[in-house]
Design a protein around this motif. Structure first.
Motif, mmCIF file in Angstrom:
data_model
loop_
_atom_site.group_PDB
_atom_site.id
_atom_site.type_symbol
_atom_site.label_atom_id
_atom_site.label_comp_id
_atom_site.label_asym_id
_atom_site.label_seq_id
_atom_site.Cartn_x
_atom_site.Cartn_y
_atom_site.Cartn_z
ATOM 1 N N UNK A 26 7.632 30.310 64.158
ATOM 2 C CA UNK A 26 8.567 30.200 63.032
ATOM 3 C C UNK A 26 9.979 29.964 63.557
ATOM 4 N N UNK A 27 10.826 29.514 62.640
ATOM 5 C CA UNK A 27 12.244 29.322 62.941
ATOM 6 C C UNK A 27 13.069 30.114 61.939
ATOM 7 N N UNK A 28 14.179 30.669 62.416
ATOM 8 C CA UNK A 28 15.142 31.330 61.539
ATOM 9 C C UNK A 28 16.412 30.487 61.592
ATOM 10 N N UNK A 29 16.766 29.898 60.439
ATOM 11 C CA UNK A 29 17.969 29.077 60.351
ATOM 12 C C UNK A 29 19.037 29.887 59.630
ATOM 13 N N UNK A 30 20.194 30.019 60.251
ATOM 14 C CA UNK A 30 21.310 30.748 59.648
ATOM 15 C C UNK A 30 22.452 29.780 59.382
ATOM 16 N N UNK A 31 23.083 29.951 58.233
ATOM 17 C CA UNK A 31 24.190 29.084 57.846
ATOM 18 C C UNK A 31 25.505 29.757 58.198
ATOM 19 N N UNK A 46 27.799 24.729 62.332
ATOM 20 C CA UNK A 46 27.437 24.715 60.924
ATOM 21 C C UNK A 46 26.199 25.584 60.701
ATOM 22 N N UNK A 47 25.186 25.393 61.531
ATOM 23 C CA UNK A 47 23.939 26.158 61.445
ATOM 24 C C UNK A 47 23.570 26.691 62.819
ATOM 25 N N UNK A 91 23.211 26.444 68.395
ATOM 26 C CA UNK A 91 24.088 25.903 67.360
ATOM 27 C C UNK A 91 23.639 24.493 66.985
ATOM 28 N N UNK A 92 23.793 24.166 65.695
ATOM 29 C CA UNK A 92 23.474 22.835 65.190
ATOM 30 C C UNK A 92 24.746 22.255 64.584
ATOM 31 N N UNK A 93 25.161 21.099 65.075
ATOM 32 C CA UNK A 93 26.347 20.429 64.563
ATOM 33 C C UNK A 93 25.991 19.445 63.463
ATOM 34 N N UNK A 119 17.628 24.186 55.718
ATOM 35 C CA UNK A 119 18.872 24.735 55.172
ATOM 36 C C UNK A 119 19.561 23.604 54.426
ATOM 37 N N UNK A 120 20.280 23.938 53.364
ATOM 38 C CA UNK A 120 20.990 22.927 52.579
ATOM 39 C C UNK A 120 22.487 23.008 52.851
#
Length: 166
Positions: A26-31, A46-47, A91-93, A119-120
């Protein structure tokens, strides 16, 4: 988790704990920043995404594929990111292209991932048209701490994206 005990002649010299992990389940995406301005670029925070195995253990050095469902609204800085050697989130840019919403997908493959999360992100018009101040209380005693909230909105009345403004 396994514990290794080193003993010499029955006397414990050292004890070490080793954490074992499996494949990504699984993945946990945080905003960190859900609203960007049109034209914002290279916003690398951003994420964040963390890869976990079936037992919830962070998977170190996991390659995560990242894509935007609406590249006309938002694009990603990189098609892949990697979690740290200790399993910490990567981190995701994201870059704001045009007003609207974009769903960002992370997965274990670039196309047809078997494990994924989303994530939106909202992209709003750039610039500040209005600023409002609000206080946490109506009155303060001398020397008392005040919490002041500054709310900036664009010409459309939407909250502006996080970035440096003059």
């Amino acid at each position: 988790v396994g514990t290794i005990t080193i003993a010499v002649n029955g006397v414990t010299v050292a004890t070490k704990t080793v954490t074992f992990y499996g494949s990504v389940a699984s993945y946990v995406v945080s905003t960190k920043n859900a609203v960007l301005s049109v034209g914002s670029s290279a916003d690398t925070q951003v994420l964040t995404v963390q890869a976990l195995d079936a037992n919830g253990v962070a998977v170190p050095s996991a390659t995560v594929h990242v894509s935007s469902g609406t590249t006309t609204v938002a694009t990603v800085d990189s098609a892949t990111v990697t979690t740290s050697a200790a399993g910490a989130a990567a981190d995701i840019g994201i870059n704001g292209v045009a007003k609207g919403s974009a769903v960002i997908t992370v997965g274990n493959a670039a196309t047809s991932p078997t494990v994924s999360a989303t994530a939106t992100i909202s992209v709003v018009a750039a610039g500040i048209a209005s600023v409002a101040l609000s206080f946490d209380k109506a009155e303060y005693n001398p020397g008392e701490k005040a919490t002041i909230t500054i709310t900036a909105k664009n010409a459309d009345g939407a909250l502006v994206g996080d970035e440096a403004y003059a």
